[in-house]
Design a protein around this motif. Structure first.
Motif, PDB file in Angstrom:
ATOM      1  N   VAL A  47       0.835  -1.168   0.202  1.00 49.92           N
ATOM      2  CA  VAL A  47       0.018  -0.190  -0.083  1.00 49.92           C
ATOM      3  C   VAL A  47       0.798   1.312  -0.118  1.00 49.92           C
ATOM      4  CG1 VAL A  47      -2.034  -1.137   1.032  1.00 49.92           C
ATOM      5  CG2 VAL A  47      -0.262  -0.128   2.694  1.00 49.92           C
ATOM      6  N   HIS A  48       2.209   1.107   0.324  1.00 52.48           N
ATOM      7  CA  HIS A  48       2.931   2.383   0.302  1.00 52.48           C
ATOM      8  C   HIS A  48       3.796   2.521  -1.135  1.00 52.48           C
ATOM      9  CE1 HIS A  48       2.295   3.060   4.299  1.00 52.48           C
ATOM     10  NE2 HIS A  48       2.659   1.756   4.891  1.00 52.48           N
ATOM     11  N   THR A  49       3.663   1.617  -2.019  1.00 48.36           N
ATOM     12  CA  THR A  49       4.197   2.002  -3.410  1.00 48.36           C
ATOM     13  C   THR A  49       3.039   2.495  -4.438  1.00 48.36           C
ATOM     14  OG1 THR A  49       5.433  -0.186  -3.042  1.00 48.36           O
ATOM     15  CG2 THR A  49       5.197   0.737  -5.314  1.00 48.36           C
ATOM     16  N   MET A  50       3.177   3.745  -4.525  1.00 47.52           N
ATOM     17  CA  MET A  50       2.374   4.390  -5.320  1.00 47.52           C
ATOM     18  C   MET A  50       2.460   4.192  -7.080  1.00 47.52           C
ATOM     19  SD  MET A  50       0.190   5.446  -3.100  1.00 47.52           S
ATOM     20  CE  MET A  50       0.464   5.475  -1.371  1.00 47.52           C
ATOM     21  N   LEU A  51       1.596   4.416  -7.432  1.00 50.38           N
ATOM     22  CA  LEU A  51       1.768   4.111  -9.110  1.00 50.38           C
ATOM     23  C   LEU A  51       2.006   5.437  -9.904  1.00 50.38           C
ATOM     24  CD1 LEU A  51       1.016   1.386  -8.181  1.00 50.38           C
ATOM     25  CD2 LEU A  51      -0.430   1.191 -10.412  1.00 50.38           C
ATOM     26  N   ALA A  52       3.022   6.395  -9.434  1.00 50.67           N
ATOM     27  CA  ALA A  52       3.235   7.546 -10.028  1.00 50.67           C
ATOM     28  C   ALA A  52       3.267   7.233 -11.591  1.00 50.67           C
ATOM     29  CB  ALA A  52       4.538   8.425  -9.464  1.00 50.67           C
ATOM     30  N   GLY A  53       2.620   8.284 -12.383  1.00 51.61           N
ATOM     31  CA  GLY A  53       2.930   8.197 -13.679  1.00 51.61           C
ATOM     32  C   GLY A  53       1.802   7.216 -14.493  1.00 51.61           C
ATOM     33  N   ALA A  54       1.208   6.545 -13.821  1.00 50.59           N
ATOM     34  CA  ALA A  54       0.074   5.546 -14.587  1.00 50.59           C
ATOM     35  C   ALA A  54      -0.708   6.494 -15.032  1.00 50.59           C
ATOM     36  CB  ALA A  54      -0.431   4.787 -13.383  1.00 50.59           C
ATOM     37  N   THR A  55      -1.671   5.816 -16.038  1.00 48.62           N
ATOM     38  CA  THR A  55      -2.686   6.569 -16.673  1.00 48.62           C
ATOM     39  C   THR A  55      -3.931   5.845 -16.311  1.00 48.62           C
ATOM     40  OG1 THR A  55      -1.137   6.773 -18.605  1.00 48.62           O
ATOM     41  CG2 THR A  55      -3.506   7.267 -18.887  1.00 48.62           C
ATOM     42  N   ILE A  56      -4.781   6.772 -16.046  1.00 45.57           N
ATOM     43  CA  ILE A  56      -6.235   6.533 -15.643  1.00 45.57           C
ATOM     44  C   ILE A  56      -7.313   6.800 -16.874  1.00 45.57           C
ATOM     45  CG2 ILE A  56      -8.236   6.919 -14.091  1.00 45.57           C
ATOM     46  CD1 ILE A  56      -5.693   5.782 -12.708  1.00 45.57           C
ATOM     47  N   HIS A  57      -7.930   5.942 -17.316  1.00 40.53           N
ATOM     48  CA  HIS A  57      -8.709   5.927 -18.716  1.00 40.53           C
ATOM     49  C   HIS A  57     -10.074   5.733 -18.199  1.00 40.53           C
ATOM     50  CE1 HIS A  57      -4.997   5.008 -20.957  1.00 40.53           C
ATOM     51  NE2 HIS A  57      -4.736   4.292 -19.940  1.00 40.53           N
ATOM     52  N   VAL A  58     -11.232   6.021 -19.033  1.00 37.24           N
ATOM     53  CA  VAL A  58     -12.619   5.900 -18.805  1.00 37.24           C
ATOM     54  C   VAL A  58     -13.130   4.887 -19.927  1.00 37.24           C
ATOM     55  CG1 VAL A  58     -14.958   6.572 -18.779  1.00 37.24           C
ATOM     56  CG2 VAL A  58     -13.077   7.814 -17.569  1.00 37.24           C
ATOM     57  N   LEU A  59     -13.425   3.655 -19.806  1.00 40.79           N
ATOM     58  CA  LEU A  59     -13.702   2.810 -20.904  1.00 40.79           C
ATOM     59  C   LEU A  59     -14.781   3.416 -21.915  1.00 40.79           C
ATOM     60  CD1 LEU A  59     -14.052  -0.114 -22.166  1.00 40.79           C
ATOM     61  CD2 LEU A  59     -15.886  -0.568 -20.499  1.00 40.79           C
ATOM     62  N   GLU A  60     -15.821   4.015 -21.513  1.00 42.19           N
ATOM     63  CA  GLU A  60     -16.829   4.665 -22.371  1.00 42.19           C
ATOM     64  C   GLU A  60     -16.433   5.999 -23.111  1.00 42.19           C
ATOM     65  OE1 GLU A  60     -18.455   2.256 -19.207  1.00 42.19           O
ATOM     66  OE2 GLU A  60     -17.093   3.843 -19.184  1.00 42.19           O
ATOM     67  N   THR A  67      -3.195  11.543 -15.542  1.00 43.46           N
ATOM     68  CA  THR A  67      -1.733  10.883 -14.955  1.00 43.46           C
ATOM     69  C   THR A  67      -1.751  11.012 -13.423  1.00 43.46           C
ATOM     70  OG1 THR A  67      -0.769  11.726 -17.102  1.00 43.46           O
ATOM     71  CG2 THR A  67       0.517  10.873 -15.236  1.00 43.46           C
ATOM     72  N   VAL A  68      -1.581  10.008 -12.800  1.00 47.03           N
ATOM     73  CA  VAL A  68      -1.177   9.670 -11.328  1.00 47.03           C
ATOM     74  C   VAL A  68      -0.302  10.530 -11.084  1.00 47.03           C
ATOM     75  CG1 VAL A  68      -1.043   7.951  -9.561  1.00 47.03           C
ATOM     76  CG2 VAL A  68      -2.342   7.309 -11.488  1.00 47.03           C
ATOM     77  N   ALA A  69      -0.210  11.329  -9.865  1.00 40.69           N
ATOM     78  CA  ALA A  69       0.746  12.305  -9.372  1.00 40.69           C
ATOM     79  C   ALA A  69       1.585  11.152  -8.840  1.00 40.69           C
ATOM     80  CB  ALA A  69       0.198  13.151  -8.608  1.00 40.69           C
ATOM     81  N   ASP A  70       2.667  12.076  -8.195  1.00 37.42           N
ATOM     82  CA  ASP A  70       3.757  11.259  -7.712  1.00 37.42           C
ATOM     83  C   ASP A  70       3.422  10.728  -6.259  1.00 37.42           C
ATOM     84  OD1 ASP A  70       5.658  12.150  -9.687  1.00 37.42           O
ATOM     85  OD2 ASP A  70       6.547  13.895  -8.470  1.00 37.42           O
ATOM     86  N   ASP A  71       2.611  11.365  -5.602  1.00 30.65           N
ATOM     87  CA  ASP A  71       1.778  10.716  -4.603  1.00 30.65           C
ATOM     88  C   ASP A  71       0.828   9.794  -4.476  1.00 30.65           C
ATOM     89  OD1 ASP A  71      -0.185  12.333  -5.064  1.00 30.65           O
ATOM     90  OD2 ASP A  71      -0.444  13.555  -3.481  1.00 30.65           O
ATOM     91  N   THR A  89      -3.616   2.027 -16.563  1.00 35.05           N
ATOM     92  CA  THR A  89      -2.446   1.299 -17.278  1.00 35.05           C
ATOM     93  C   THR A  89      -1.223   1.885 -16.796  1.00 35.05           C
ATOM     94  OG1 THR A  89      -2.399   2.917 -18.995  1.00 35.05           O
ATOM     95  CG2 THR A  89      -3.920   0.793 -19.366  1.00 35.05           C
ATOM     96  N   LYS A  90      -0.128   0.934 -16.775  1.00 37.46           N
ATOM     97  CA  LYS A  90       0.997   1.489 -16.301  1.00 37.46           C
ATOM     98  C   LYS A  90       2.236   0.248 -16.705  1.00 37.46           C
ATOM     99  CE  LYS A  90       4.252   2.840 -12.657  1.00 37.46           C
ATOM    100  NZ  LYS A  90       4.762   4.129 -13.360  1.00 37.46           N
TER     101      LYS A  90
END
Length: 386
Positions: A47-60, A67-71, A89-90
């Motif tokens: 839970v302390h490993t954040m996914l900085a730089g990942a992309t959040i999408h919407v299927l529809e 983009t997910v922030a550093d925190d 996605t990442k």
């Protein structure tokens, strides 16, 4: 013992959800045409490993991304009064879809992603004996959810992880239309086909699900559980994870607020007594104690007044031992501002309960009439009943 900041609980009492520190809007009424979806993206089982730089999408709407922030936080404007299925996605991580939300005039907060590395994804497929495609994803659809406690709704991400295991044991989960193979996770967070109901981990997975739309439901543990909607496709992993997914529905805090009124020589009502009864005592599970309990279970009481010339909102902690005299919180000067045409409001937010809102509309004569409402735990908009 560390305590949750009173200001955060006051936000809940005023109709705002307690959310991760994303800076996203948490207004009870979203901008016309859109609402804000926000949350935290982190590594599954870390839970302390954040996914900085990942992309959040919407299927529809594939044009909606952020983009997910550093925190680990993100915020994204999505259509209101629409179906919204977020996914992440990442590189080095599995692509994970969440449940399908139906937006309805308020922001979606704490929409978190717990995302496995490709190695963990492959290991889970091996343990579950899942046929996979060339990319390593399930040949059909896999659906995961956590039957989670109400105590992790409406809190910050730090409080969310401090709680420990989020699950509720002794619950049976179902998928409709019935399909695939259901497997519960044991207390060690391992899929275990000998389990016939949820463990304290709360995890459940359905494998080999044909493409289509499905509804997840749950029963047991003396609680009510919302239906959860998911969209399946071959090669897709859906994780309806906490604090959404199969979450335990809360009841409205039972604490009563009591007001007394006296008429002056002209018959105009004047507030003479205002108290809030003691709040329910709550017991923490061992895991929460071991991880460092950070929630003040007294909750917070907010007293406010609407109308020109009113006083600013005032807050005070509740009490688990005795009623709280709110007249002391107000003081004579504030009480004098409760004049005809204005409305007195008392809001009470207690962790693990829907917030309670009591209002008195002050008229020129007679005892002010009282109305009550509630704010469902983890939401921002007020409802007549919860």
């Amino acid at each position: 013992m560390p305590r949750l900041a009173l200001a955060s609980l006051a936000a809940a009492a005023l109709g705002l959800a307690l959310v991760p520190l994303t800076g996203a809007s948490t207004s009870a009424v979203a901008d016309e045409g859109t609402v804000t979806m926000s949350g935290t993206a982190y590594q599954f089982n870390t839970v302390h490993t954040m996914l900085a730089g990942a992309t959040i999408h919407v299927l529809e709407d594939e044009g909606l991304t952020t983009t997910v922030a550093d925190d680990g936080t993100y915020a994204l404007e999505v259509p209101d009064h629409a179906e919204v299925t977020p996914y992440i996605t990442k590189d080095g991580y599995g692509t994970i879809y969440l449940q399908t939300f139906s937006t309805d005039g308020q922001d979606l907060v704490n929409v978190n992603f717990q995302t496995p590395t490709l190695g963990v994804r492959d290991l889970l497929a091996l343990v579950l004996d899942i046929d996979t495609d060339e990319a390593g994803y399930p040949a059909q659809c896999a659906v995961v959810s956590t039957v989670s406690t109400k105590q992790v709704r409406g809190v910050t991400y730090q409080q969310f992880i401090d709680w420990g295991a989020h699950g509720v044991a002794g619950v049976q989960a179902h998928i409709t239309p019935e399909a695939g193979q259901r497997t519960y996770f044991n207390e060690s967070v391992i899929p275990d086909r000998t389990q016939t109901e949820t463990s304290s981990d709360g995890g459940v997975v359905w494998t080999e699900i044909p493409a289509g739309d499905y509804t997840l439901s749950a029963e047991g543990a003396g609680s009510a559980w919302p239906d959860v909607h998911v969209k399946c496709a071959d090669g897709r992993i859906v994780n309806a994870n906490p604090p959404w997914g199969l979450n335990q529905l809360a009841t409205t805090v039972p604490t009563k607020v009591r007001a007394g009124w006296q008429a002056d020589r002209r018959g105009t009502p004047t507030l003479s007594r205002l108290t809030v009864d003691k709040v329910p005592t709550q017991v923490l599970p061992e895991a929460a104690v071991e991880n460092g309990e950070t929630i003040d279970y007294r909750g917070v009481v907010t007293v406010s007044c609407s109308g020109a010339g009113c006083f600013a909102p005032r807050t005070t902690p509740g009490s688990m031992k005795k009623p709280v005299d709110l007249m002391k919180l107000l003081g004579p000067a504030a009480v004098k501002k409760l004049k005809p045409g204005r409305t007195l409001e008392v809001s009470l937010a207690v962790p693990g309960y829907n917030a309670r809102v009591d209002r008195w509309r002050i008229g020129k004569h007679g005892t002010p009439s009282r109305t009550t409402a509630c704010i469902p735990l983890g939401w921002s908009a007020e409802q007549p009943t919860c």
